[in-house]
Design a protein around this motif. Structure first.
Motif, PDB file in Angstrom:
ATOM      1  N   ASN A 122       1.894   2.632  -3.107  1.00  9.17           N
ATOM      2  CA  ASN A 122       0.626   2.845  -4.029  1.00  9.17           C
ATOM      3  C   ASN A 122       0.536   2.067  -5.159  1.00  9.17           C
ATOM      4  N   VAL A 155       1.010  -1.197   0.000  1.00  9.92           N
ATOM      5  CA  VAL A 155      -0.043  -0.044  -0.027  1.00  9.92           C
ATOM      6  C   VAL A 155       0.925   1.283  -0.061  1.00  9.92           C
ATOM      7  N   GLY A 156       2.126   1.350   0.802  1.00 10.63           N
ATOM      8  CA  GLY A 156       2.794   2.200   0.830  1.00 10.63           C
ATOM      9  C   GLY A 156       3.555   2.991  -0.451  1.00 10.63           C
ATOM     10  N   TYR A 199      -8.192  -2.660  -6.684  1.00  7.19           N
ATOM     11  CA  TYR A 199      -8.230  -1.507  -6.619  1.00  7.19           C
ATOM     12  C   TYR A 199      -6.796  -0.616  -7.044  1.00  7.19           C
ATOM     13  N   GLY A 200      -7.230  -0.097  -8.216  1.00  8.17           N
ATOM     14  CA  GLY A 200      -5.859   0.266  -8.697  1.00  8.17           C
ATOM     15  C   GLY A 200      -6.254   1.600  -9.737  1.00  8.17           C
TER      16      GLY A 200
END
Length: 240
Positions: free
Chosen positions: A37, A34-35, A68-69
């Motif tokens: 992105n 997640v970090g 989710y992108g």
């Protein structure tokens, strides 16, 4: 419709008051990226009845994952129903509705997995001890396969379905053991892959044949094009 649900983050089954189905889900697959992105996802396995423990992946009524992108995509899979009824996989895109809200729009139907020279080699540290896995990775590289690995299982599996083939491999070794949970990750995504005409295997055979003895059962995996999953079998059978 949902009697109970169990999450990878909260494994104890919660009674939701409905009836007919039980759901196991991983709310955030790819939390470690997640970090950066990168794209991440969610995974859902849907079983008929009130229980999840003691079931097998091949008993699922359906499996779903979301990505989710740059786009938000939902992929839904229904299993094979005998020789005359093949599995079905569909992709939906989250779009704006003319009223101002959102809607899921069918993008692709009857998604299938064929042979494709694309590989996503997870748990590469296992190659230091698992000689068969090391040889497998060298084969893919020497034969000029395309490397596509993000560190997230959902986006990597989705890439295989988007490109029409490829393999996601996650063998193990003594110092790099299995981390993927059968109930929340491996079994639902195995259903998606096999419904699309691919294979999903562990050391003992089909992931869908494994009994879910507890919420913490973990497994090695190879999912994707049939020829590449079969090529992965020696690496999956690594022994100390």
């Amino acid at each position: 419709m949902v009697k109970s649900a169990s999450s990878e983050e909260q494994t104890e089954c919660q009674d939701l008051g409905g009836h007919g189905y039980s759901v196991a889900f991983d709310p955030l697959d790819g939390s470690s990226i997640v970090g950066a992105n990168f794209a991440v996802g969610s995974i859902f396995g849907i079983w008929p009845g009130d229980e999840l423990i003691g079931r097998r992946g091949n008993e699922q009524a359906a499996a779903v994952y979301a990505v989710y992108g740059p786009r938000t995509v939902l992929v839904v899979a229904w299993p094979h129903k005998g020789e005359d009824t093949p599995g079905q996989v569909q992709e939906y895109l989250l779009t704006k509705h003319h009223t101002g809200g959102s809607q899921w729009q069918l993008q692709r139907d009857n998604i299938s997995i064929k042979d494709k020279a694309v590989f996503a080699p997870a748990n590469l540290r296992a190659t230091a001890e698992n000689e068969e896995y090391q040889q497998l990775v060298q084969y893919w590289m020497s034969h000029k396969y395309t490397l596509r690995y993000s560190g997230g299982m959902v986006p990597d599996i989705h890439h295989i379905l988007t490109k029409g083939g490829g393999v996601f491999a996650n063998p193990v070794s003594e110092s790099a053991p299995a981390k993927l949970r059968l109930l929340y990750e491996a079994a639902p995504l195995a259903l998606v892959v096999e419904a699309a005409g691919g294979l999903a295997e562990c050391a003992t055979g089909s992931i869908l044949d494994m009994t879910i003895a507890s919420t913490d059962i973990r497994t090695m995996v190879s999912l994707g094009s049939k020829s590449e999953v079969m090529r992965s079998r020696p690496a999956l059978k690594w022994q100390q």
